[in-house]
Enzyme design. Sequence first.
Site, mmCIF file in Angstrom:
data_model
loop_
_atom_site.group_PDB
_atom_site.id
_atom_site.type_symbol
_atom_site.label_atom_id
_atom_site.label_comp_id
_atom_site.label_asym_id
_atom_site.label_seq_id
_atom_site.Cartn_x
_atom_site.Cartn_y
_atom_site.Cartn_z
ATOM 1 N N HIS A 114 -4.340 -2.059 -6.270
ATOM 2 C CA HIS A 114 -3.703 -0.763 -6.505
ATOM 3 C C HIS A 114 -4.797 0.233 -6.844
ATOM 4 O O HIS A 114 -5.647 -0.044 -7.681
ATOM 5 C CB HIS A 114 -2.752 -0.831 -7.691
ATOM 6 C CG HIS A 114 -1.630 -1.810 -7.504
ATOM 7 N ND1 HIS A 114 -0.862 -1.844 -6.378
ATOM 8 C CD2 HIS A 114 -1.145 -2.758 -8.315
ATOM 9 C CE1 HIS A 114 0.050 -2.780 -6.510
ATOM 10 N NE2 HIS A 114 -0.101 -3.361 -7.663
ATOM 11 N N ASP A 158 0.819 -1.223 0.000
ATOM 12 C CA ASP A 158 0.000 0.000 0.000
ATOM 13 C C ASP A 158 0.845 1.261 0.000
ATOM 14 O O ASP A 158 0.441 2.294 0.529
ATOM 15 C CB ASP A 158 -0.958 0.021 1.199
ATOM 16 C CG ASP A 158 -1.708 -1.285 1.341
ATOM 17 O OD1 ASP A 158 -2.196 -1.768 0.312
ATOM 18 O OD2 ASP A 158 -1.791 -1.809 2.461
#
Length: 423
Positions: free
Chosen positions: A40, A12
């Site tokens: 994503h 992340d």
Amino acid sequence: MLTAITGINWGDEGKGRMVDLLSETYDIVVRYQGGNNAGHTVVNARGKFILNLLPSGILRDDVVNVMGNGMVIDLEHLVHEIEKLRAGGIAISPANLKISDRAVICMPYHKLLDCYEEDRLADAKYGSTRRGIAPVYGDKYMKKGIRMGDLFHPASLKKRVEELTAFKNLTIVGVYGKEPVKAEDMWAWLCEFGDVLKPYICDAGLYLDAAAKSGKNIMFEAQLGALRDIDFGIYPFTSSSNVIGAYAPVGAGIPNHKIDLNIGIMKAYSSCVGEGPFTCELFGKEAEELRKAGGECGAATGRPRRVGPFDVVASRYGCRTQGADEIALTKLDILDTLENIPVTVAYELDGKQITEFPYGDALEIAKPVNISMKGWKKDLSGCRKKEDLPKEAADYIAFIEKSVGVKIKYVSVGAERDAYIVL
Ligand code: GDP
């Protein structure tokens, strides 16, 4: 030019956002490991997109995207992801998406087994995304997998599905006491979604080898950060594959090529979704503020992420295992409102301060040693060049750069494609 975009932390970090930005001068973007267990998030002029399986280059018209042999693919999820992107105006065809015939199929029974095991573990769970990833990689290495290329050999595949379903039912029924899965259902699933994907399946290694030899620019996109690597991460709270850049040529299908540049994506503070040791973790009000400012919920699961200060010990280890040549520091703008910014500079373990990332259980008992840096208390989201940065922000970047020992080349100050600075 062969470039890997890798994660330095727990995932992340904003890899998708940086691939979307940096792929402008690339011909091909390759995903080389993992499945739909991570996501994503990419924001650009065309909208906001969440990508689980497709490489982030899919959002550029002139980029060819490859899903490599190192990946595990849930056919149903991929078909729906393609449909969703198409509905958002993204063109996807065999010309811009190629799927390796050697990638392994994540079957419905893998998802079931993932859930059954996490439920059995209850409070001791690994924090799986329950998308079948560990079971399918397990089967890959037990040689019980089905690969994308098998879809072109229906007679032998049908027989194999029968054998494998019987094998999986030994566990589903015998270990977990659940209803057996039916081979005909598995076959119907493979036909329904496999048929849609067949036009995209090819020998991706052959394609990429020729492309690399003809001088094409290829970007490799990692799915998770170094601390989730199966060998070098916080095992067993890791992903089930190698996420590090060194694995990129293998998972892409071109083990005969070397990476020229490894750009490590590193977050200006820490976050960690799911279980496992997270030594620098913040709690209470401080954590809530940072979580809110950073919008810290997992893109794949929506789970709230645990947050902490920038962790020098873990990030330096991440840079080393990745072999990062340069860094893109992301989400610096999230720290805009903080009066003082904590940074974890060492861990305290058994009464001693350590600066090298320790093994296993030591991470659980280590305590963070934090320093405090002066915040800039200004909105950075409009900064586009180095000179725009307040002194405190420049100091923070310089401190981090020195601490991890790798040059910070890019600083990202917003989710939008153009919200970044080249140092
Ligand atoms: P990835 O898996 O590494 O691609 O990261 P995620 O997509 O899970 O999480 C990154 C999140 O941060 C996404 O929602 C991005 O849009 C967002 N993001 C990335 N870079 C920045 C930045 O510099 N500032 C802000 N505010 N958000 C960013």
